[in-house]
Write a protein that holds these residues in place. Structure first.
Motif, short mmCIF file in Angstrom:
data_model
loop_
_atom_site.label_atom_id
_atom_site.label_comp_id
_atom_site.label_asym_id
_atom_site.label_seq_id
_atom_site.Cartn_x
_atom_site.Cartn_y
_atom_site.Cartn_z
N ASP A 35 63.87 23.23 62.40
CA ASP A 35 64.16 24.01 61.22
C ASP A 35 65.57 24.57 61.39
O ASP A 35 66.21 24.41 62.43
CB ASP A 35 63.14 25.13 60.99
N GLU A 36 66.09 25.24 60.35
CA GLU A 36 67.49 25.65 60.36
C GLU A 36 67.81 26.61 61.50
O GLU A 36 68.83 26.46 62.19
CB GLU A 36 67.86 26.30 59.02
N ASP A 37 66.95 27.60 61.73
CA ASP A 37 67.21 28.58 62.78
C ASP A 37 67.22 27.93 64.16
O ASP A 37 68.10 28.20 64.98
CB ASP A 37 66.16 29.70 62.74
N ALA A 39 67.73 24.76 64.86
CA ALA A 39 68.86 23.84 64.97
C ALA A 39 70.14 24.59 65.33
O ALA A 39 70.89 24.17 66.21
CB ALA A 39 69.05 23.08 63.65
N GLU A 40 70.37 25.71 64.68
CA GLU A 40 71.59 26.47 64.97
C GLU A 40 71.53 27.09 66.36
O GLU A 40 72.54 27.12 67.08
CB GLU A 40 71.80 27.57 63.93
N GLN A 63 77.55 23.55 58.93
CA GLN A 63 76.41 24.30 58.43
C GLN A 63 75.44 23.47 57.58
O GLN A 63 74.21 23.54 57.78
CB GLN A 63 76.89 25.51 57.63
N PRO A 64 75.92 22.65 56.64
CA PRO A 64 74.97 21.86 55.84
C PRO A 64 74.13 20.90 56.68
O PRO A 64 73.01 20.55 56.31
CB PRO A 64 75.88 21.09 54.87
N LYS A 65 74.67 20.49 57.81
CA LYS A 65 73.96 19.52 58.65
C LYS A 65 72.88 20.19 59.50
O LYS A 65 71.98 19.52 60.02
CB LYS A 65 74.95 18.78 59.55
N LEU A 66 72.96 21.50 59.66
CA LEU A 66 71.98 22.23 60.45
C LEU A 66 70.80 22.69 59.59
O LEU A 66 69.79 23.16 60.13
CB LEU A 66 72.63 23.45 61.11
N GLN A 67 70.93 22.58 58.29
CA GLN A 67 69.88 23.05 57.40
C GLN A 67 68.72 22.06 57.34
O GLN A 67 68.93 20.85 57.30
CB GLN A 67 70.45 23.27 55.99
N SER A 68 67.52 22.60 57.31
CA SER A 68 66.32 21.76 57.19
C SER A 68 66.27 21.19 55.77
O SER A 68 66.42 21.91 54.79
CB SER A 68 65.08 22.59 57.46
N ARG A 69 66.08 19.87 55.68
CA ARG A 69 66.13 19.23 54.37
C ARG A 69 65.41 17.90 54.40
O ARG A 69 65.19 17.32 55.46
CB ARG A 69 67.59 19.01 53.94
#
Length: 208
Positions: A35-37, A39-40, A63-69
């Protein structure tokens, strides 16, 4: 590291089954999509481990690449990102960045999936190590189902396209008509973390 994106049934490629057979004595840990947290946090821990830091502008690129999607890759197929492999590939790409870099690479910004990241990595390494040589080396490793370095160099040395791409301005003596070993060593050093090596009959075999 295996990226299981759930877009195909496991039996289609049997990658995990093959690796379990190959590495029967190695521990395997399943890692789900970040998830985003997470990943970062992982990305920041790698920066800290390597005593690196990125500028705020560079972090904006990331940043966009670390977001869950969920990314649609076809009419009926999707990929959940970021996968562990995706994150690892993206981090490796930042190793060439400098603090004074202010212009982003458009191709990098367009990376959305793990396959995109692999294609980008291959493209960058092809430019660096001779496109024909790099692509043929990767193809032989994939199709050979595991090769020793000597076997790989033998195959590359017998490949006319490789020889023509490398020996552009001169030809070596006929009795030593082989590619320089340093060419493969440079690629191996950059891609070592993506290879699997196993001793088979007292020889180190490389799998991709």
């Amino acid at each position: 590291m295996i990226s299981d994106e759930k877009k195909d049934p496991p039996e289609k490629y049997e990658i995990l089954h093959g690796l379990k057979s190959l590495l029967s004595d190695a521990p395997m840990i399943e890692i789900a999509v970040f998830d985003e947290d997470l990943a970062e946090n992982v990305f920041q821990s790698w920066l800290k481990r390597d005593h690196r830091c990125l500028t705020s502008l560079q972090m904006n690129w990331l940043q966009p690449k670390l977001q869950s999607r969920t990314v649609y890759t076809g009419l009926f197929t999707t990929e959940s990102e970021p996968t562990p492999l995706f994150l690892s590939l993206i981090y490796d790409m930042t190793l060439t960045w400098h603090s004074y870099d202010e212009n982003s690479d458009e191709a990098f910004l367009n990376i959305k999936t793990t396959n995109d990241a692999i294609d980008y990595l291959y493209s960058q390494l092809s430019k660096k190590h001779n496109e024909v040589f790099f692509k043929r080396a990767m193809a032989y490793l994939q199709q050979g189902g595991g090769l020793t370095e000597i076997e790989l160099e033998d195959m590359l040395s017998a490949d006319n396209r490789v020889l023509q791409a490398i020996f552009v301005h001169y030809l070596p003596p006929v009795n030593i008509f082989r590619i320089p070993s340093t060419l493969w060593i440079r690629i191996r050093n950059e891609m070592q973390k993506y290879f699997v090596e196993k001793d088979v009959d007292n020889a180190s075999v490389i799998y991709l």
